[in-house]
Write a protein that holds these residues in place. Structure first.
Motif, PDB file in Angstrom:
ATOM      1  N   ALA A 132       0.835  -1.197   0.000  1.00 23.22           N
ATOM      2  CA  ALA A 132       0.000   0.000   0.000  1.00 23.22           C
ATOM      3  C   ALA A 132       0.873   1.251   0.000  1.00 23.22           C
ATOM      4  O   ALA A 132       0.606   2.212  -0.742  1.00 23.22           O
ATOM      5  CB  ALA A 132      -0.942   0.000   1.200  1.00 23.22           C
ATOM      6  N   PHE A 133       1.932   1.238   0.788  1.00 23.94           N
ATOM      7  CA  PHE A 133       2.855   2.376   0.790  1.00 23.94           C
ATOM      8  C   PHE A 133       3.541   2.494  -0.570  1.00 23.94           C
ATOM      9  O   PHE A 133       3.686   3.590  -1.114  1.00 23.94           O
ATOM     10  CB  PHE A 133       3.887   2.241   1.911  1.00 23.94           C
ATOM     11  N   ALA A 134       3.923   1.361  -1.144  1.00 21.61           N
ATOM     12  CA  ALA A 134       4.570   1.363  -2.466  1.00 21.61           C
ATOM     13  C   ALA A 134       3.637   1.947  -3.526  1.00 21.61           C
ATOM     14  O   ALA A 134       4.086   2.662  -4.430  1.00 21.61           O
ATOM     15  CB  ALA A 134       5.005  -0.048  -2.854  1.00 21.61           C
ATOM     16  N   ALA A 135       2.338   1.656  -3.413  1.00 19.28           N
ATOM     17  CA  ALA A 135       1.373   2.202  -4.377  1.00 19.28           C
ATOM     18  C   ALA A 135       1.341   3.726  -4.300  1.00 19.28           C
ATOM     19  O   ALA A 135       1.219   4.400  -5.327  1.00 19.28           O
ATOM     20  CB  ALA A 135      -0.018   1.623  -4.119  1.00 19.28           C
ATOM     21  N   LEU A 136       1.481   4.266  -3.102  1.00 17.10           N
ATOM     22  CA  LEU A 136       1.541   5.729  -2.950  1.00 17.10           C
ATOM     23  C   LEU A 136       2.863   6.256  -3.490  1.00 17.10           C
ATOM     24  O   LEU A 136       2.907   7.241  -4.224  1.00 17.10           O
ATOM     25  CB  LEU A 136       1.388   6.119  -1.478  1.00 17.10           C
ATOM     26  N   LEU A 137       3.945   5.590  -3.150  1.00 16.13           N
ATOM     27  CA  LEU A 137       5.287   6.018  -3.544  1.00 16.13           C
ATOM     28  C   LEU A 137       5.458   6.030  -5.063  1.00 16.13           C
ATOM     29  O   LEU A 137       6.164   6.887  -5.608  1.00 16.13           O
ATOM     30  CB  LEU A 137       6.334   5.107  -2.898  1.00 16.13           C
ATOM     31  N   GLU A 138       4.817   5.116  -5.763  1.00 23.39           N
ATOM     32  CA  GLU A 138       4.954   5.016  -7.219  1.00 23.39           C
ATOM     33  C   GLU A 138       4.605   6.332  -7.915  1.00 23.39           C
ATOM     34  O   GLU A 138       5.260   6.712  -8.884  1.00 23.39           O
ATOM     35  CB  GLU A 138       4.071   3.886  -7.757  1.00 23.39           C
ATOM     36  N   SER A 139       3.583   7.007  -7.443  1.00 22.65           N
ATOM     37  CA  SER A 139       3.194   8.283  -8.052  1.00 22.65           C
ATOM     38  C   SER A 139       3.792   9.481  -7.334  1.00 22.65           C
ATOM     39  O   SER A 139       4.104  10.489  -7.958  1.00 22.65           O
ATOM     40  CB  SER A 139       1.669   8.425  -8.063  1.00 22.65           C
ATOM     41  N   LEU A 140       3.933   9.380  -6.037  1.00 25.12           N
ATOM     42  CA  LEU A 140       4.411  10.532  -5.272  1.00 25.12           C
ATOM     43  C   LEU A 140       5.912  10.727  -5.376  1.00 25.12           C
ATOM     44  O   LEU A 140       6.397  11.861  -5.298  1.00 25.12           O
ATOM     45  CB  LEU A 140       3.991  10.406  -3.806  1.00 25.12           C
ATOM     46  N   GLY A 141       6.648   9.650  -5.578  1.00 21.30           N
ATOM     47  CA  GLY A 141       8.097   9.758  -5.681  1.00 21.30           C
ATOM     48  C   GLY A 141       8.547  10.661  -6.804  1.00 21.30           C
ATOM     49  O   GLY A 141       9.534  11.386  -6.683  1.00 21.30           O
ATOM     50  N   GLU A 142       7.784  10.677  -7.893  1.00 22.82           N
ATOM     51  CA  GLU A 142       8.170  11.482  -9.053  1.00 22.82           C
ATOM     52  C   GLU A 142       7.895  12.968  -8.873  1.00 22.82           C
ATOM     53  O   GLU A 142       8.350  13.787  -9.665  1.00 22.82           O
ATOM     54  CB  GLU A 142       7.490  10.960 -10.317  1.00 22.82           C
ATOM     55  N   VAL A 143       7.165  13.344  -7.814  1.00 17.48           N
ATOM     56  CA  VAL A 143       6.852  14.762  -7.610  1.00 17.48           C
ATOM     57  C   VAL A 143       7.397  15.294  -6.286  1.00 17.48           C
ATOM     58  O   VAL A 143       7.015  16.364  -5.844  1.00 17.48           O
ATOM     59  CB  VAL A 143       5.325  15.016  -7.685  1.00 17.48           C
ATOM     60  N   ALA A 144       8.299  14.556  -5.681  1.00 20.00           N
ATOM     61  CA  ALA A 144       8.829  14.954  -4.372  1.00 20.00           C
ATOM     62  C   ALA A 144       9.653  16.231  -4.445  1.00 20.00           C
ATOM     63  O   ALA A 144       9.692  17.004  -3.502  1.00 20.00           O
ATOM     64  CB  ALA A 144       9.666  13.824  -3.781  1.00 20.00           C
ATOM     65  N   GLY A 145      10.309  16.442  -5.530  1.00 19.90           N
ATOM     66  CA  GLY A 145      11.171  17.613  -5.652  1.00 19.90           C
ATOM     67  C   GLY A 145      12.623  17.221  -5.476  1.00 19.90           C
ATOM     68  O   GLY A 145      12.948  16.233  -4.817  1.00 19.90           O
ATOM     69  N   GLU A 146      13.477  18.003  -6.058  1.00 16.24           N
ATOM     70  CA  GLU A 146      14.908  17.712  -6.027  1.00 16.24           C
ATOM     71  C   GLU A 146      15.445  17.803  -4.601  1.00 16.24           C
ATOM     72  O   GLU A 146      15.138  18.734  -3.857  1.00 16.24           O
ATOM     73  CB  GLU A 146      15.653  18.701  -6.923  1.00 16.24           C
ATOM     74  N   GLY A 147      16.224  16.808  -4.247  1.00 18.16           N
ATOM     75  CA  GLY A 147      16.859  16.786  -2.935  1.00 18.16           C
ATOM     76  C   GLY A 147      15.966  16.306  -1.804  1.00 18.16           C
ATOM     77  O   GLY A 147      16.388  16.279  -0.658  1.00 18.16           O
ATOM     78  N   ILE A 148      14.730  15.938  -2.107  1.00 22.64           N
ATOM     79  CA  ILE A 148      13.810  15.450  -1.078  1.00 22.64           C
ATOM     80  C   ILE A 148      13.671  13.947  -1.214  1.00 22.64           C
ATOM     81  O   ILE A 148      13.432  13.428  -2.307  1.00 22.64           O
ATOM     82  CB  ILE A 148      12.429  16.131  -1.194  1.00 22.64           C
ATOM     83  N   ASP A 149      13.840  13.244  -0.119  1.00 23.37           N
ATOM     84  CA  ASP A 149      13.710  11.792  -0.116  1.00 23.37           C
ATOM     85  C   ASP A 149      12.271  11.411  -0.504  1.00 23.37           C
ATOM     86  O   ASP A 149      11.320  11.854   0.153  1.00 23.37           O
ATOM     87  CB  ASP A 149      14.039  11.240   1.279  1.00 23.37           C
ATOM     88  N   PRO A 150      12.097  10.618  -1.575  1.00 26.20           N
ATOM     89  CA  PRO A 150      10.747  10.250  -2.025  1.00 26.20           C
ATOM     90  C   PRO A 150       9.924   9.523  -0.954  1.00 26.20           C
ATOM     91  O   PRO A 150       8.716   9.740  -0.849  1.00 26.20           O
ATOM     92  CB  PRO A 150      10.990   9.342  -3.231  1.00 26.20           C
ATOM     93  N   GLY A 151      10.583   8.680  -0.161  1.00 27.75           N
ATOM     94  CA  GLY A 151       9.857   7.979   0.907  1.00 27.75           C
ATOM     95  C   GLY A 151       9.349   8.933   1.966  1.00 27.75           C
ATOM     96  O   GLY A 151       8.207   8.825   2.426  1.00 27.75           O
ATOM     97  N   LEU A 152      10.176   9.884   2.356  1.00 23.72           N
ATOM     98  CA  LEU A 152       9.773  10.879   3.345  1.00 23.72           C
ATOM     99  C   LEU A 152       8.648  11.753   2.796  1.00 23.72           C
ATOM    100  O   LEU A 152       7.668  12.053   3.492  1.00 23.72           O
ATOM    101  CB  LEU A 152      10.972  11.739   3.754  1.00 23.72           C
ATOM    102  N   PHE A 153       8.772  12.153   1.536  1.00 27.46           N
ATOM    103  CA  PHE A 153       7.711  12.948   0.909  1.00 27.46           C
ATOM    104  C   PHE A 153       6.396  12.165   0.906  1.00 27.46           C
ATOM    105  O   PHE A 153       5.335  12.713   1.219  1.00 27.46           O
ATOM    106  CB  PHE A 153       8.100  13.337  -0.525  1.00 27.46           C
ATOM    107  N   THR A 154       6.472  10.891   0.573  1.00 27.51           N
ATOM    108  CA  THR A 154       5.270  10.054   0.550  1.00 27.51           C
ATOM    109  C   THR A 154       4.644   9.979   1.935  1.00 27.51           C
ATOM    110  O   THR A 154       3.420  10.065   2.074  1.00 27.51           O
ATOM    111  CB  THR A 154       5.601   8.652  -0.001  1.00 27.51           C
ATOM    112  N   GLU A 155       5.465   9.847   2.975  1.00 31.69           N
ATOM    113  CA  GLU A 155       4.941   9.827   4.346  1.00 31.69           C
ATOM    114  C   GLU A 155       4.191  11.117   4.674  1.00 31.69           C
ATOM    115  O   GLU A 155       3.110  11.090   5.272  1.00 31.69           O
ATOM    116  CB  GLU A 155       6.073   9.634   5.351  1.00 31.69           C
TER     117      GLU A 155
END
Length: 192
Positions: A132-155
């Motif tokens: 379920a977290f991976a499903a969120l990360l799949e789309s959110l990781g690409e919009v986290a922004g430069e220098g921001i950890d995609p996992g943290l952004f997803t959280e």
């Protein structure tokens, strides 16, 4: 089919029946109404049969939470698959998440409010929760922004969605502004 295969199939069917009945009862009357005694009566099996599947209500809540996580992951993936572009995927993800929470309040409670004995964000986190977290990360990781950890952004994005879902359900935020909340969340957090 061997006797063992038949018994395993019957056991799996009973387990599905227990969980479906628990979900139905929780959605109708809340989790306080879900007791092993009431479940046993509704499924027309004895309490010892129910206990042969689950040690008690906590395990039932955990099993419902895992089912819910799998359903949420599927809903998010279906919504994002149909969207074009990163911003649209994030907006679709947010809408799917909030819709799932609104349509399945008892399941959502099992996932995030009640103690189902599940570990989150740990090595022993069950696979449906990780997915379920991976499903969120799949789309959110690409919009986290430069220098921001995609996992943290997803959280953080997930926490925002959870807050909106919880506050709307509790009557602390009016539901008619759902679309504006999604747009604001996407505009402010998703770097596209």
């Amino acid at each position: 089919m061997s006797v063992q295969e038949r018994k395993e199939r019957e056991r799996a069917e009973r387990e599905r029946l227990i969980l479906a009945t628990a979900r139905e009862l929780a959605e109708q009357q809340g989790w306080d109404a879900v007791t092993t005694r009431r479940l046993a009566e509704r499924i027309e099996y004895s309490q010892p049969v129910l206990y042969s599947h689950f040690r008690g209500k906590r395990e039932i809540i955990g099993a419902v939470a895992l089912e819910g996580a799998a359903e949420l992951a599927a809903a998010v993936r279906a919504a994002t698959r149909a969207a074009n572009g990163p911003r649209e995927r994030v907006a679709a993800l947010a809408r799917a998440y909030l819709d799932f929470a609104a349509r399945n309040p008892a399941v959502y409670d099992a996932m995030f409010q009640l103690d189902g004995g599940l570990a989150f964000a740990q090595e022993d986190t069950p696979e449906p929760l990780k997915d379920a977290f991976a499903a969120l990360l799949e789309s959110l990781g690409e919009v986290a922004g430069e220098g921001i950890d995609p996992g943290l952004f997803t959280e953080v994005f997930w926490a925002s969605l959870h807050g909106v879902a919880t506050l709307v359900r509790a009557g602390r935020q009016p539901p008619e502004y759902a679309e504006q909340r999604v747009e604001l969340l996407v505009d402010r957090l998703a770097i596209v």
